[in-house]
Design a protein around this motif. Structure first.
Motif, PDB file in Angstrom:
ATOM      1  N   LEU A   1    -104.672 -75.091 -21.187  1.00 20.43           N
ATOM      2  CA  LEU A   1    -105.467 -74.160 -20.396  1.00 20.43           C
ATOM      3  C   LEU A   1    -104.702 -72.853 -20.190  1.00 20.43           C
ATOM      4  N   ALA A   2    -103.430 -72.954 -19.847  1.00 17.86           N
ATOM      5  CA  ALA A   2    -102.594 -71.766 -19.655  1.00 17.86           C
ATOM      6  C   ALA A   2    -102.447 -70.982 -20.964  1.00 17.86           C
ATOM      7  N   GLU A   3    -102.177 -71.689 -22.061  1.00 18.91           N
ATOM      8  CA  GLU A   3    -102.017 -71.021 -23.354  1.00 18.91           C
ATOM      9  C   GLU A   3    -103.296 -70.300 -23.769  1.00 18.91           C
ATOM     10  N   ASN A   4    -104.437 -70.960 -23.587  1.00 18.49           N
ATOM     11  CA  ASN A   4    -105.715 -70.348 -23.959  1.00 18.49           C
ATOM     12  C   ASN A   4    -106.054 -69.132 -23.098  1.00 18.49           C
ATOM     13  N   ALA A   5    -105.482 -69.078 -21.901  1.00 15.56           N
ATOM     14  CA  ALA A   5    -105.706 -67.934 -21.016  1.00 15.56           C
ATOM     15  C   ALA A   5    -104.670 -66.834 -21.252  1.00 15.56           C
ATOM     16  N   GLY A   6    -103.775 -67.050 -22.216  1.00 17.81           N
ATOM     17  CA  GLY A   6    -102.763 -66.050 -22.531  1.00 17.81           C
ATOM     18  C   GLY A   6    -101.595 -66.047 -21.553  1.00 17.81           C
ATOM     19  N   LEU A   7    -101.377 -67.168 -20.877  1.00 16.44           N
ATOM     20  CA  LEU A   7    -100.308 -67.269 -19.892  1.00 16.44           C
ATOM     21  C   LEU A   7     -99.133 -68.052 -20.462  1.00 16.44           C
ATOM     22  N   ASP A   8     -97.986 -67.921 -19.837  1.00 17.26           N
ATOM     23  CA  ASP A   8     -96.826 -68.697 -20.239  1.00 17.26           C
ATOM     24  C   ASP A   8     -97.028 -70.123 -19.747  1.00 17.26           C
TER      25      ASP A   8
ATOM     26  N   LEU B   1    -104.903 -74.023 -11.916  1.00 14.49           N
ATOM     27  CA  LEU B   1    -104.629 -72.737 -12.547  1.00 14.49           C
ATOM     28  C   LEU B   1    -105.890 -71.878 -12.596  1.00 14.49           C
ATOM     29  N   ASP B   2    -105.831 -70.705 -11.973  1.00 14.14           N
ATOM     30  CA  ASP B   2    -106.923 -69.732 -12.042  1.00 14.14           C
ATOM     31  C   ASP B   2    -106.683 -68.881 -13.291  1.00 14.14           C
ATOM     32  N   VAL B   3    -107.471 -69.104 -14.322  1.00 15.64           N
ATOM     33  CA  VAL B   3    -107.243 -68.429 -15.603  1.00 15.64           C
ATOM     34  C   VAL B   3    -107.562 -66.937 -15.547  1.00 15.64           C
ATOM     35  N   PHE B   4    -108.312 -66.499 -14.550  1.00 16.78           N
ATOM     36  CA  PHE B   4    -108.666 -65.087 -14.447  1.00 16.78           C
ATOM     37  C   PHE B   4    -107.528 -64.269 -13.845  1.00 16.78           C
ATOM     38  N   THR B   5    -106.815 -64.844 -12.888  1.00 13.87           N
ATOM     39  CA  THR B   5    -105.708 -64.123 -12.258  1.00 13.87           C
ATOM     40  C   THR B   5    -104.357 -64.549 -12.808  1.00 13.87           C
ATOM     41  N   GLY B   6    -104.310 -65.721 -13.440  1.00 16.86           N
ATOM     42  CA  GLY B   6    -103.043 -66.244 -13.938  1.00 16.86           C
ATOM     43  C   GLY B   6    -102.202 -66.877 -12.854  1.00 16.86           C
TER      44      GLY B   6
END
Length: 194
Positions: A101-108, A128-133
């Motif tokens: 989920l984090a990877e798909n949202a562009g997060l570490d 994990l809020d994928v919009f705010t990271g």
């Protein structure tokens, strides 16, 4: 009202009070795209129906997976041997969901997992809020998933992994001594006929 859409005459009945059914009109550039949209709509309706039938939901954003992984790791410390390794491996497998989920949202993904684990010390609803990271309370954010769907996904993944392990055991047991790098004559008995 009659309307012409893509060369076809269609009748539309709209704005009816107390309507018991609706029609979704799906269009796409190819039949394949239309089929995929229809499949996605059917899946979404099925998930909503499961939620209404069961009236049980869990937090989204990877919160349940992190909570289950934490409980499993705690449990693994109370046992030893191969069972401990298996329980820890299952816990790590559960953490793949929030990691992905984090990877798909562009997060570490590593930082996100660390933050999720720390936040879960206070509340199991932290996901994990994928919009705010950022890590947030998924219950307050309204990010929920049907319990039935989550349970089925975990059971299906476990069964698939178990099946792969069984197949691997069968393949490993059918290998002869030569396949495993052993000298058959050193094992006693007659060497295999060529």
């Amino acid at each position: 009202e009659e309307r012409k859409i893509s060369g076809e005459d269609m009748i539309f009945v709209e704005e009816c009070s107390g309507a018991k059914s609706v029609t979704l009109f799906v269009r796409g550039s190819t039949k394949h795209i239309v089929d995929e949209i229809v499949r996605a709509i059917e899946d979404a309706i099925g998930v909503v129906a499961a939620t209404v039938e069961d009236d049980k939901v869990v937090a989204g954003g990877g919160a349940p997976e992190i909570a289950m992984a934490k409980k499993l790791k705690d449990y693994a410390e109370s046992i030893s041997g191969r069972e401990q390794l298996a329980v820890n491996a299952f816990a790590e497998a559960l953490e793949i969901v929030p990691k992905t989920l984090a990877e798909n949202a562009g997060l570490d993904s590593i930082d996100s997992l660390v933050d999720l684990r720390a936040a879960q010390e206070d509340s199991y609803y932290m996901g994990l809020d994928v919009f705010t990271g950022e890590v947030a309370d998924m219950k307050e954010a309204g990010v929920i998933e049907p319990k039935r769907v989550k349970k089925q996904a975990i059971q299906s993944a476990s069964e698939a992994a178990e099946m792969i392990l069984r197949i691997d055991d069968v393949i490993a047991s059918t290998k002869g001594p030569e396949d495993m790098g052993m000298d058959p004559s050193a094992m006693g008995g007659m060497p295999p006929m060529m």
